[in-house]
Design a protein around this motif. Sequence first.
Motif, PDB file in Angstrom:
ATOM      1  N   ILE A  49      57.473  30.097   6.629  1.00 38.17           N
ATOM      2  CA  ILE A  49      58.593  29.339   7.184  1.00 38.17           C
ATOM      3  C   ILE A  49      59.883  29.850   6.543  1.00 38.17           C
ATOM      4  N   LEU A  50      60.810  30.294   7.381  1.00 35.31           N
ATOM      5  CA  LEU A  50      62.104  30.794   6.918  1.00 35.31           C
ATOM      6  C   LEU A  50      63.142  29.673   7.005  1.00 35.31           C
ATOM      7  N   PHE A  51      63.742  29.323   5.857  1.00 33.57           N
ATOM      8  CA  PHE A  51      64.744  28.262   5.799  1.00 33.57           C
ATOM      9  C   PHE A  51      66.151  28.864   5.769  1.00 33.57           C
ATOM     10  N   THR A 119      66.286  28.681  10.833  1.00 30.83           N
ATOM     11  CA  THR A 119      67.685  29.020  11.092  1.00 30.83           C
ATOM     12  C   THR A 119      67.925  29.168  12.586  1.00 30.83           C
ATOM     13  N   LYS A 120      67.062  29.904  13.236  1.00 30.51           N
ATOM     14  CA  LYS A 120      67.168  30.102  14.682  1.00 30.51           C
ATOM     15  C   LYS A 120      66.930  28.791  15.429  1.00 30.51           C
ATOM     16  N   ASN A 125      68.792  24.186  18.827  1.00 28.10           N
ATOM     17  CA  ASN A 125      68.531  22.793  19.170  1.00 28.10           C
ATOM     18  C   ASN A 125      69.519  21.808  18.567  1.00 28.10           C
ATOM     19  N   ASN A 126      70.531  22.345  17.823  1.00 23.98           N
ATOM     20  CA  ASN A 126      71.526  21.468  17.212  1.00 23.98           C
ATOM     21  C   ASN A 126      70.876  20.333  16.430  1.00 23.98           C
ATOM     22  N   LYS A 127      69.835  20.660  15.682  1.00 20.03           N
ATOM     23  CA  LYS A 127      69.112  19.635  14.915  1.00 20.03           C
ATOM     24  C   LYS A 127      69.884  19.312  13.638  1.00 20.03           C
ATOM     25  N   GLN A 128      70.231  18.081  13.467  1.00 18.46           N
ATOM     26  CA  GLN A 128      70.948  17.654  12.283  1.00 18.46           C
ATOM     27  C   GLN A 128      69.966  17.250  11.195  1.00 18.46           C
TER      28      GLN A 128
END
Length: 307
Positions: A49-51, A119-120, A125-128
């Motif tokens: 998982i890339l953060f 990141t992508k 998805n504009n996830k806050q």
Amino acid sequence: MKIIINYMLLCLLAVNTVAAQNNPKAIKLSNAEVMPYEVELTQNKTTHILFPSSIEYVDLGSSDIIANKVEATSNVLRLKTIKEGITATNFTVITSDGKYYNFNATYKLEPLQLSYDLTKFEKQNNKQQSEVLFKDLGDTSPTLVDLFMKAIIKKNKKELNIKSKNYSVEARLKSIYTQDGKLYFHISIDNKSNLPYIVDYISFKIKDKRTGKRTTIQEVSLKPIRSYSDAQIINSHSKQDNIFMFDQFALSDKQMLIIEINEKRGIRNQTLKIKSADILKSKQKSNVDYITIDSDTMILKDEGYII
């Protein structure tokens, strides 16, 4: 008498409990839920998982899964199960920008996906994300610290004339800002040579000025709380700006702050010397604030900088 008082307190507690349960204004904790990501794990293959930022904290809900940061990076987490058919569990990750991530993990012999780029995903998805506060930042949120650093870089104002030049490489302390008990040092490295400049390390030390040959020089090392960039390579004929954040400090007239920038396997080392007067002239940015435009867009009021 004591028994009667205890009985009255017990009755009062019971009444308050019933009143709280019947209060229509009571807030349900489910309204504050952090929505989890769903991820499938297996034993014979590794999931990565890339953060968006460096990983600071990982907590696993079960010992049936193992997780480690990839050694060569700071923002990639690898996971797998220790056996087949584990019970569904969860894990939590906090990153250096204060973002809080929650995951539900289930077992699957052949997961459909083994690599995730958050990141992508967040950009699409504009996830806050929920945000945490770090002790070393006090009451200032990591998001606001990041915005402030970006505003300094964007402004790019040369407030000081402190520089060092060696073999076509120039280092310069452009400015010092103060905000909420912190000091921000804006350092620029300009590589005018034909060879890439690889930074081995940048050190910050408070030293006594030499007053005599027999005088013992005291030295105190300082460690930045945060930096704007972790990049270590400045390509030929290019420039790199960075911000280093420290807890506020002051120097006496007999002290200097020495910033040493050393090249890896090279001789193009740089030294910047900062006096007490330079620290005291740091710019106050007390009006730094931001306006939320939407879930992912903020604007600094004083700089007009949008992120």
